[in-house]
Design a protein around this motif. Structure first.
Motif, mmCIF file in Angstrom:
data_model
loop_
_atom_site.group_PDB
_atom_site.id
_atom_site.type_symbol
_atom_site.label_atom_id
_atom_site.label_comp_id
_atom_site.label_asym_id
_atom_site.label_seq_id
_atom_site.Cartn_x
_atom_site.Cartn_y
_atom_site.Cartn_z
ATOM 1 N N ALA A 168 16.960 -16.192 -13.724
ATOM 2 C CA ALA A 168 16.739 -16.882 -15.184
ATOM 3 C C ALA A 168 15.744 -17.781 -15.517
ATOM 4 O O ALA A 168 15.638 -18.214 -16.365
ATOM 5 C CB ALA A 168 18.266 -17.342 -15.363
ATOM 6 N N GLY A 169 15.243 -18.651 -14.320
ATOM 7 C CA GLY A 169 14.292 -19.590 -14.417
ATOM 8 C C GLY A 169 15.210 -20.972 -14.618
ATOM 9 O O GLY A 169 14.659 -21.970 -14.050
ATOM 10 N N GLY A 170 16.089 -20.978 -15.149
ATOM 11 C CA GLY A 170 16.795 -22.234 -15.465
ATOM 12 C C GLY A 170 18.221 -21.753 -16.250
ATOM 13 O O GLY A 170 18.563 -20.503 -16.212
ATOM 14 N N GLY A 171 18.824 -22.647 -16.572
ATOM 15 C CA GLY A 171 20.104 -22.586 -17.401
ATOM 16 C C GLY A 171 20.007 -22.402 -18.809
ATOM 17 O O GLY A 171 19.282 -21.950 -19.659
ATOM 18 N N VAL A 172 20.904 -23.343 -19.481
ATOM 19 C CA VAL A 172 21.109 -23.407 -20.868
ATOM 20 C C VAL A 172 19.792 -23.561 -21.703
ATOM 21 O O VAL A 172 19.437 -23.357 -22.637
ATOM 22 C CB VAL A 172 22.307 -24.235 -21.233
ATOM 23 C CG1 VAL A 172 21.956 -25.943 -21.059
ATOM 24 C CG2 VAL A 172 22.733 -23.990 -22.796
ATOM 25 N N LEU A 173 18.768 -24.495 -20.789
ATOM 26 C CA LEU A 173 17.759 -25.152 -21.715
ATOM 27 C C LEU A 173 16.767 -23.995 -21.642
ATOM 28 O O LEU A 173 16.062 -24.157 -22.760
ATOM 29 C CB LEU A 173 17.039 -26.052 -20.522
ATOM 30 C CG LEU A 173 16.021 -26.928 -21.244
ATOM 31 C CD1 LEU A 173 16.369 -27.417 -22.368
ATOM 32 C CD2 LEU A 173 15.410 -27.856 -19.936
ATOM 33 N N PHE A 174 16.688 -22.768 -20.914
ATOM 34 C CA PHE A 174 15.864 -21.566 -20.995
ATOM 35 C C PHE A 174 16.588 -20.615 -22.215
ATOM 36 O O PHE A 174 15.967 -19.900 -22.943
ATOM 37 C CB PHE A 174 15.720 -21.134 -19.875
ATOM 38 C CG PHE A 174 14.243 -21.154 -19.132
ATOM 39 C CD1 PHE A 174 13.301 -20.828 -19.877
ATOM 40 C CD2 PHE A 174 14.344 -21.863 -18.094
ATOM 41 C CE1 PHE A 174 11.798 -21.077 -19.237
ATOM 42 C CE2 PHE A 174 13.236 -22.011 -17.223
ATOM 43 C CZ PHE A 174 12.065 -22.002 -17.955
ATOM 44 N N ASP A 175 17.971 -20.933 -22.148
ATOM 45 C CA ASP A 175 18.543 -19.963 -23.174
ATOM 46 C C ASP A 175 18.749 -20.461 -24.607
ATOM 47 O O ASP A 175 18.040 -20.289 -25.656
ATOM 48 C CB ASP A 175 19.991 -19.602 -22.576
ATOM 49 C CG ASP A 175 20.815 -18.788 -23.335
ATOM 50 O OD1 ASP A 175 20.287 -17.741 -24.142
ATOM 51 O OD2 ASP A 175 22.023 -18.736 -23.243
#
Length: 367
Positions: A168-175
Protein backbone atom coordinates in the motif's frame (compact mmCIF):
# COMPACT_ATOMS: atom_id res chain seq x y z
CA UNK A 1 -18.26 8.23 -30.29
CA UNK A 2 -17.90 6.27 -27.04
CA UNK A 3 -14.50 5.76 -25.45
CA UNK A 4 -13.59 2.07 -25.65
CA UNK A 5 -12.63 1.33 -22.08
CA UNK A 6 -10.99 -1.53 -20.21
CA UNK A 7 -11.13 -1.92 -16.42
CA UNK A 8 -7.88 -3.31 -15.04
CA UNK A 9 -8.47 -4.88 -11.62
CA UNK A 10 -11.81 -6.28 -10.40
CA UNK A 11 -11.33 -5.77 -6.68
CA UNK A 12 -13.54 -3.45 -4.65
CA UNK A 13 -12.70 -0.27 -6.58
CA UNK A 14 -12.98 -1.83 -10.03
CA UNK A 15 -16.09 -3.83 -9.16
CA UNK A 16 -18.02 -1.36 -6.98
CA UNK A 17 -16.85 2.05 -8.17
CA UNK A 18 -15.85 1.98 -11.80
CA UNK A 19 -17.58 -0.84 -13.65
CA UNK A 20 -21.20 0.18 -12.88
CA UNK A 21 -20.53 3.87 -13.52
CA UNK A 22 -18.61 3.31 -16.73
CA UNK A 23 -21.31 0.98 -18.07
CA UNK A 24 -24.02 3.52 -17.23
CA UNK A 25 -22.18 6.50 -18.72
CA UNK A 26 -22.93 7.51 -22.31
CA UNK A 27 -19.31 8.52 -22.97
CA UNK A 28 -17.85 5.06 -22.29
CA UNK A 29 -18.16 1.56 -23.69
CA UNK A 30 -16.59 -1.17 -21.54
CA UNK A 31 -14.97 -3.54 -24.04
CA UNK A 32 -12.60 -5.54 -21.81
CA UNK A 33 -11.53 -6.22 -18.24
CA UNK A 34 -8.41 -7.59 -16.58
CA UNK A 35 -7.86 -9.51 -13.35
CA UNK A 36 -5.13 -11.91 -12.30
CA UNK A 37 -7.51 -14.04 -10.19
CA UNK A 38 -9.16 -16.94 -12.12
CA UNK A 39 -12.27 -16.78 -9.92
CA UNK A 40 -12.78 -13.10 -10.65
CA UNK A 41 -12.34 -13.66 -14.37
CA UNK A 42 -14.83 -16.52 -14.37
CA UNK A 43 -17.43 -14.50 -12.46
CA UNK A 44 -17.16 -11.43 -14.65
CA UNK A 45 -16.68 -13.12 -18.01
CA UNK A 46 -20.31 -14.17 -18.08
CA UNK A 47 -21.65 -11.10 -16.31
CA UNK A 48 -19.92 -8.52 -18.51
CA UNK A 49 -20.13 -10.23 -21.85
CA UNK A 50 -16.67 -8.90 -22.77
CA UNK A 51 -13.22 -10.54 -22.72
CA UNK A 52 -11.67 -10.72 -19.23
CA UNK A 53 -7.90 -11.09 -19.56
CA UNK A 54 -5.39 -12.38 -16.98
CA UNK A 55 -2.92 -9.54 -17.59
CA UNK A 56 -3.00 -5.99 -18.88
CA UNK A 57 -0.51 -7.03 -21.55
CA UNK A 58 -3.50 -8.13 -23.63
CA UNK A 59 -4.64 -4.52 -24.04
CA UNK A 60 -3.40 -2.55 -27.04
CA UNK A 61 -3.98 0.96 -28.36
CA UNK A 62 -5.76 -0.59 -31.35
CA UNK A 63 -8.36 -2.23 -29.13
CA UNK A 64 -8.98 0.27 -26.32
CA UNK A 65 -8.99 4.05 -26.00
CA UNK A 66 -8.62 4.11 -22.21
CA UNK A 67 -7.61 1.76 -19.42
CA UNK A 68 -9.06 2.47 -15.97
CA UNK A 69 -6.46 1.01 -13.63
CA UNK A 70 -7.81 -0.17 -10.25
CA UNK A 71 -5.08 -2.46 -8.93
CA UNK A 72 -3.37 -2.44 -5.50
CA UNK A 73 -1.25 0.63 -4.81
CA UNK A 74 2.15 -0.98 -5.30
CA UNK A 75 1.18 -1.98 -8.86
CA UNK A 76 -0.06 1.46 -9.96
CA UNK A 77 3.19 2.70 -11.49
CA UNK A 78 4.12 -0.69 -12.95
CA UNK A 79 0.78 -1.43 -14.63
CA UNK A 80 0.02 2.15 -15.70
CA UNK A 81 3.59 2.67 -16.91
CA UNK A 82 3.49 -0.44 -19.10
CA UNK A 83 0.17 0.58 -20.65
CA UNK A 84 1.30 4.14 -21.28
CA UNK A 85 4.53 2.87 -22.82
CA UNK A 86 2.47 0.87 -25.34
CA UNK A 87 0.43 3.95 -26.23
CA UNK A 88 -2.66 3.11 -24.16
CA UNK A 89 -4.09 6.15 -22.29
CA UNK A 90 -4.68 5.48 -18.59
CA UNK A 91 -6.96 6.80 -15.87
CA UNK A 92 -5.44 6.14 -12.46
CA UNK A 93 -7.14 7.13 -9.24
CA UNK A 94 -5.22 8.05 -6.12
CA UNK A 95 -2.60 7.27 -5.04
CA UNK A 96 -1.08 7.77 -8.47
CA UNK A 97 2.35 6.70 -7.22
CA UNK A 98 4.04 5.78 -3.95
CA UNK A 99 7.34 7.63 -4.38
CA UNK A 100 8.81 10.49 -6.38
CA UNK A 101 10.82 7.86 -8.27
CA UNK A 102 7.59 6.21 -9.41
CA UNK A 103 6.37 9.59 -10.63
CA UNK A 104 9.50 9.73 -12.79
CA UNK A 105 8.67 6.28 -14.21
CA UNK A 106 5.16 7.42 -15.16
CA UNK A 107 6.45 10.63 -16.69
CA UNK A 108 8.89 8.71 -18.88
CA UNK A 109 6.23 6.18 -19.93
CA UNK A 110 3.77 8.93 -20.85
CA UNK A 111 6.42 10.67 -22.92
CA UNK A 112 7.79 7.54 -24.62
CA UNK A 113 4.40 6.03 -25.44
CA UNK A 114 2.77 9.26 -26.54
CA UNK A 115 -0.27 8.45 -24.41
CA UNK A 116 -1.99 10.55 -21.74
CA UNK A 117 -2.18 9.74 -18.05
CA UNK A 118 -5.30 11.09 -16.36
CA UNK A 119 -5.56 10.93 -12.62
CA UNK A 120 -7.29 12.33 -9.61
CA UNK A 121 -9.49 11.62 -6.65
CA UNK A 122 -13.24 11.93 -6.51
CA UNK A 123 -13.60 14.24 -3.49
CA UNK A 124 -12.94 17.50 -5.39
CA UNK A 125 -15.87 16.59 -7.69
CA UNK A 126 -18.43 16.62 -4.86
CA UNK A 127 -21.15 19.24 -5.09
CA UNK A 128 -20.53 20.49 -1.55
CA UNK A 129 -16.80 20.94 -2.27
CA UNK A 130 -17.74 22.92 -5.39
CA UNK A 131 -19.99 25.11 -3.22
CA UNK A 132 -17.07 25.66 -0.82
CA UNK A 133 -14.86 26.60 -3.77
CA UNK A 134 -17.41 29.23 -4.69
CA UNK A 135 -16.84 30.95 -1.34
CA UNK A 136 -13.05 31.26 -1.68
CA UNK A 137 -13.20 34.72 -3.37
CA UNK A 138 -15.22 35.99 -0.36
CA UNK A 139 -12.51 35.01 2.14
CA UNK A 140 -9.93 37.62 1.19
CA UNK A 141 -6.37 36.33 1.63
CA UNK A 142 -6.60 32.69 2.73
CA UNK A 143 -4.21 32.19 5.63
CA UNK A 144 -4.96 28.69 6.93
CA UNK A 145 -6.71 25.45 5.98
CA UNK A 146 -7.88 22.81 8.44
CA UNK A 147 -8.47 19.41 6.82
CA UNK A 148 -9.71 16.25 8.52
CA UNK A 149 -11.38 12.99 7.57
CA UNK A 150 -11.97 10.80 10.61
CA UNK A 151 -13.79 7.49 10.39
CA UNK A 152 -15.53 5.91 13.36
CA UNK A 153 -14.77 2.34 12.28
CA UNK A 154 -13.21 2.05 8.86
CA UNK A 155 -9.90 0.19 8.62
CA UNK A 156 -10.07 -1.24 5.08
CA UNK A 157 -9.57 -4.94 4.52
CA UNK A 158 -7.81 -5.74 7.77
CA UNK A 159 -5.07 -8.28 7.04
CA UNK A 160 -5.17 -7.48 3.31
CA UNK A 161 -2.87 -5.42 1.10
CA UNK A 162 -4.34 -2.12 2.28
CA UNK A 163 -2.68 -2.57 5.67
CA UNK A 164 0.69 -3.86 4.41
CA UNK A 165 3.31 -1.20 3.82
CA UNK A 166 5.08 -3.07 1.00
CA UNK A 167 1.84 -3.16 -1.04
CA UNK A 168 0.00 0.00 0.00
CA UNK A 169 3.00 2.31 0.41
CA UNK A 170 1.59 3.55 3.69
CA UNK A 171 -1.70 3.66 5.53
CA UNK A 172 -4.38 6.27 6.00
CA UNK A 173 -2.16 9.07 4.66
CA UNK A 174 -2.04 7.45 1.21
CA UNK A 175 -5.73 6.54 1.42
CA UNK A 176 -7.79 9.33 2.97
CA UNK A 177 -4.93 11.84 3.15
CA UNK A 178 -4.44 11.87 -0.63
CA UNK A 179 -8.11 12.85 -1.04
CA UNK A 180 -7.60 15.72 1.41
CA UNK A 181 -4.49 16.97 -0.39
CA UNK A 182 -6.31 16.80 -3.74
CA UNK A 183 -9.28 18.68 -2.28
CA UNK A 184 -6.99 21.41 -0.97
CA UNK A 185 -5.28 21.70 -4.38
CA UNK A 186 -8.67 22.01 -6.09
CA UNK A 187 -9.65 24.84 -3.73
CA UNK A 188 -6.41 26.82 -3.49
CA UNK A 189 -4.25 25.54 -6.34
CA UNK A 190 -1.57 22.81 -6.47
CA UNK A 191 1.23 24.51 -4.53
CA UNK A 192 4.21 22.59 -3.05
CA UNK A 193 4.84 22.41 0.70
CA UNK A 194 7.98 23.89 2.22
CA UNK A 195 7.54 22.76 5.83
CA UNK A 196 6.05 19.48 7.04
CA UNK A 197 5.71 18.15 10.59
CA UNK A 198 3.71 14.98 11.15
CA UNK A 199 3.11 12.15 13.57
CA UNK A 200 1.37 8.82 13.03
CA UNK A 201 -0.15 6.13 15.23
CA UNK A 202 -1.57 2.64 14.78
CA UNK A 203 -3.93 1.85 17.64
CA UNK A 204 -6.70 0.26 15.54
CA UNK A 205 -5.18 -1.21 12.39
CA UNK A 206 -4.92 -4.82 13.64
CA UNK A 207 -8.15 -4.97 15.63
CA UNK A 208 -10.93 -6.61 13.60
CA UNK A 209 -13.65 -4.70 15.47
CA UNK A 210 -12.47 -1.46 13.82
CA UNK A 211 -12.68 -2.76 10.25
CA UNK A 212 -14.77 -1.33 7.42
CA UNK A 213 -17.27 -4.16 7.05
CA UNK A 214 -19.36 -2.03 4.69
CA UNK A 215 -16.66 -2.25 1.97
CA UNK A 216 -17.70 -5.82 1.02
CA UNK A 217 -14.12 -6.78 0.17
CA UNK A 218 -13.36 -10.22 -1.15
CA UNK A 219 -12.59 -12.74 1.60
CA UNK A 220 -8.87 -13.00 2.10
CA UNK A 221 -6.67 -15.47 3.92
CA UNK A 222 -5.23 -14.11 7.13
CA UNK A 223 -1.92 -12.47 6.43
CA UNK A 224 0.78 -10.78 8.45
CA UNK A 225 -0.32 -8.07 10.89
CA UNK A 226 -0.74 -4.64 9.36
CA UNK A 227 2.34 -2.44 9.56
CA UNK A 228 0.90 0.93 8.47
CA UNK A 229 -0.54 3.88 10.34
CA UNK A 230 -4.29 4.20 10.92
CA UNK A 231 -4.06 7.83 12.05
CA UNK A 232 -1.95 10.76 10.83
CA UNK A 233 -1.76 14.26 12.30
CA UNK A 234 0.31 17.04 10.79
CA UNK A 235 1.01 20.74 10.44
CA UNK A 236 2.32 21.95 7.10
CA UNK A 237 3.18 25.21 5.32
CA UNK A 238 2.74 25.75 1.58
CA UNK A 239 5.12 27.70 -0.64
CA UNK A 240 2.51 30.49 -0.80
CA UNK A 241 2.60 30.87 3.00
CA UNK A 242 -0.74 29.19 3.74
CA UNK A 243 -0.57 26.92 6.80
CA UNK A 244 -2.40 23.59 6.84
CA UNK A 245 -3.54 21.37 9.70
CA UNK A 246 -4.28 17.81 8.61
CA UNK A 247 -5.76 14.82 10.40
CA UNK A 248 -6.77 11.56 8.77
CA UNK A 249 -8.00 8.48 10.62
CA UNK A 250 -9.32 5.09 9.57
CA UNK A 251 -10.81 4.61 13.05
CA UNK A 252 -11.53 6.63 16.16
CA UNK A 253 -13.83 6.80 19.17
CA UNK A 254 -16.27 9.05 17.31
CA UNK A 255 -19.80 7.87 16.59
CA UNK A 256 -19.82 8.98 12.95
CA UNK A 257 -17.40 9.44 10.07
CA UNK A 258 -16.92 13.18 9.61
CA UNK A 259 -14.93 15.16 7.05
CA UNK A 260 -14.16 18.79 7.81
CA UNK A 261 -12.62 21.38 5.49
CA UNK A 262 -12.17 24.86 6.96
CA UNK A 263 -10.58 27.80 5.14
CA UNK A 264 -9.61 30.81 7.23
CA UNK A 265 -9.13 34.10 5.38
CA UNK A 266 -8.57 37.75 6.11
CA UNK A 267 -12.20 38.53 5.27
CA UNK A 268 -13.99 35.45 6.56
CA UNK A 269 -13.97 31.74 7.40
CA UNK A 270 -15.72 29.02 5.40
CA UNK A 271 -16.29 25.55 6.80
CA UNK A 272 -17.70 22.37 5.27
CA UNK A 273 -18.73 19.45 7.48
CA UNK A 274 -19.80 16.29 5.67
CA UNK A 275 -18.68 12.70 5.09
CA UNK A 276 -16.51 11.79 2.13
CA UNK A 277 -16.72 8.26 0.76
CA UNK A 278 -19.24 5.44 1.15
CA UNK A 279 -19.35 4.69 4.87
CA UNK A 280 -22.89 4.30 6.27
CA UNK A 281 -21.71 5.92 9.54
CA UNK A 282 -22.31 9.34 8.04
CA UNK A 283 -22.75 12.91 9.13
CA UNK A 284 -26.51 13.43 8.50
CA UNK A 285 -26.04 16.09 5.82
CA UNK A 286 -23.41 18.36 4.34
CA UNK A 287 -23.30 21.68 6.20
CA UNK A 288 -21.49 24.68 4.72
CA UNK A 289 -21.14 27.95 6.61
CA UNK A 290 -19.54 31.35 6.06
CA UNK A 291 -18.51 33.36 9.14
CA UNK A 292 -17.72 37.09 8.90
CA UNK A 293 -17.39 39.59 11.76
CA UNK A 294 -19.10 37.34 14.29
CA UNK A 295 -22.01 36.30 12.07
CA UNK A 296 -22.29 32.76 10.72
CA UNK A 297 -24.47 32.16 7.67
CA UNK A 298 -25.54 28.79 6.29
CA UNK A 299 -24.77 28.35 2.60
CA UNK A 300 -26.93 25.99 0.50
CA UNK A 301 -25.28 22.83 -0.83
CA UNK A 302 -26.70 20.38 -3.36
CA UNK A 303 -28.34 17.20 -2.13
CA UNK A 304 -26.69 14.44 -4.15
CA UNK A 305 -26.56 10.64 -3.97
CA UNK A 306 -23.66 9.02 -2.11
CA UNK A 307 -20.84 8.39 -4.57
CA UNK A 308 -22.16 10.75 -7.23
CA UNK A 309 -18.74 12.41 -7.29
CA UNK A 310 -17.38 9.33 -9.08
CA UNK A 311 -19.94 9.72 -11.85
CA UNK A 312 -19.13 13.42 -12.06
CA UNK A 313 -15.44 12.60 -12.28
CA UNK A 314 -16.20 10.60 -15.43
CA UNK A 315 -18.15 13.46 -16.99
CA UNK A 316 -15.04 15.36 -18.01
CA UNK A 317 -12.75 12.39 -18.62
CA UNK A 318 -13.50 11.82 -22.31
CA UNK A 319 -12.89 15.49 -23.12
CA UNK A 320 -9.67 15.54 -21.08
CA UNK A 321 -8.32 12.67 -23.19
CA UNK A 322 -8.43 14.95 -26.23
CA UNK A 323 -6.86 18.00 -24.61
CA UNK A 324 -3.15 18.40 -25.43
CA UNK A 325 -2.64 20.21 -22.14
CA UNK A 326 -3.68 17.13 -20.17
CA UNK A 327 -0.44 15.30 -20.88
CA UNK A 328 2.01 15.71 -18.01
CA UNK A 329 -0.46 17.45 -15.71
CA UNK A 330 -1.40 14.39 -13.65
CA UNK A 331 2.22 13.38 -13.06
CA UNK A 332 3.15 16.91 -12.00
CA UNK A 333 0.32 17.11 -9.48
CA UNK A 334 1.01 13.59 -8.18
CA UNK A 335 4.68 14.42 -7.68
CA UNK A 336 3.71 17.36 -5.45
CA UNK A 337 1.43 15.14 -3.37
CA UNK A 338 3.77 12.19 -3.01
CA UNK A 339 6.64 14.47 -2.00
CA UNK A 340 4.65 15.97 0.86
CA UNK A 341 3.63 12.46 1.95
CA UNK A 342 7.27 11.34 1.88
CA UNK A 343 8.23 14.37 3.97
CA UNK A 344 5.35 13.67 6.37
CA UNK A 345 6.54 10.10 6.93
CA UNK A 346 10.13 11.27 7.34
CA UNK A 347 8.97 13.67 10.06
CA UNK A 348 6.96 10.92 11.75
CA UNK A 349 9.99 8.65 11.80
CA UNK A 350 12.02 11.32 13.55
CA UNK A 351 9.50 11.64 16.39
CA UNK A 352 9.98 9.65 19.62
CA UNK A 353 8.68 6.10 19.13
CA UNK A 354 5.35 5.37 20.82
CA UNK A 355 4.76 1.91 19.32
CA UNK A 356 6.51 -0.61 17.09
CA UNK A 357 4.61 0.06 13.86
CA UNK A 358 6.67 1.99 11.29
CA UNK A 359 5.21 4.97 9.50
CA UNK A 360 4.71 4.29 5.81
CA UNK A 361 7.13 3.62 3.01
CA UNK A 362 10.23 5.81 3.12
CA UNK A 363 13.25 5.53 0.87
CA UNK A 364 15.63 7.33 3.19
CA UNK A 365 15.84 10.31 0.84
CA UNK A 366 13.84 13.51 0.79
CA UNK A 367 13.24 15.06 -2.62
Amino acid sequence: MSVRTAVVGLGWAGRELWLPRLRAHADFDVVAAVDTEPAARAAFDAALGVPVHPTAGALTAEDVDLAVVAVPNHLHAEVAGALLGRGVPVFLEKPVCLTAAEADVLEAAERDGGATLLAGSAAPHRGDVAALAGLVPDLGHVRHADLSWIRARGVPRAGGWFTRRDEAGGGVLFDLGWHLFDTLASLLGPVPFTQVVGVTSSDFVNAAAWGAAWRRDRPEAAGAPGDVEDTARGFLVRADGISVSLRAGWASHEALDVTRVQLVGSAGTAELRCTFGFSPNRHPASVLTLTREGTTTAVPVPDEPIGDEYRRQLDGLAAALKEPGSRGRAVGEARTTVRVIEDFYASARSAPARNDVPAGRWTGENP
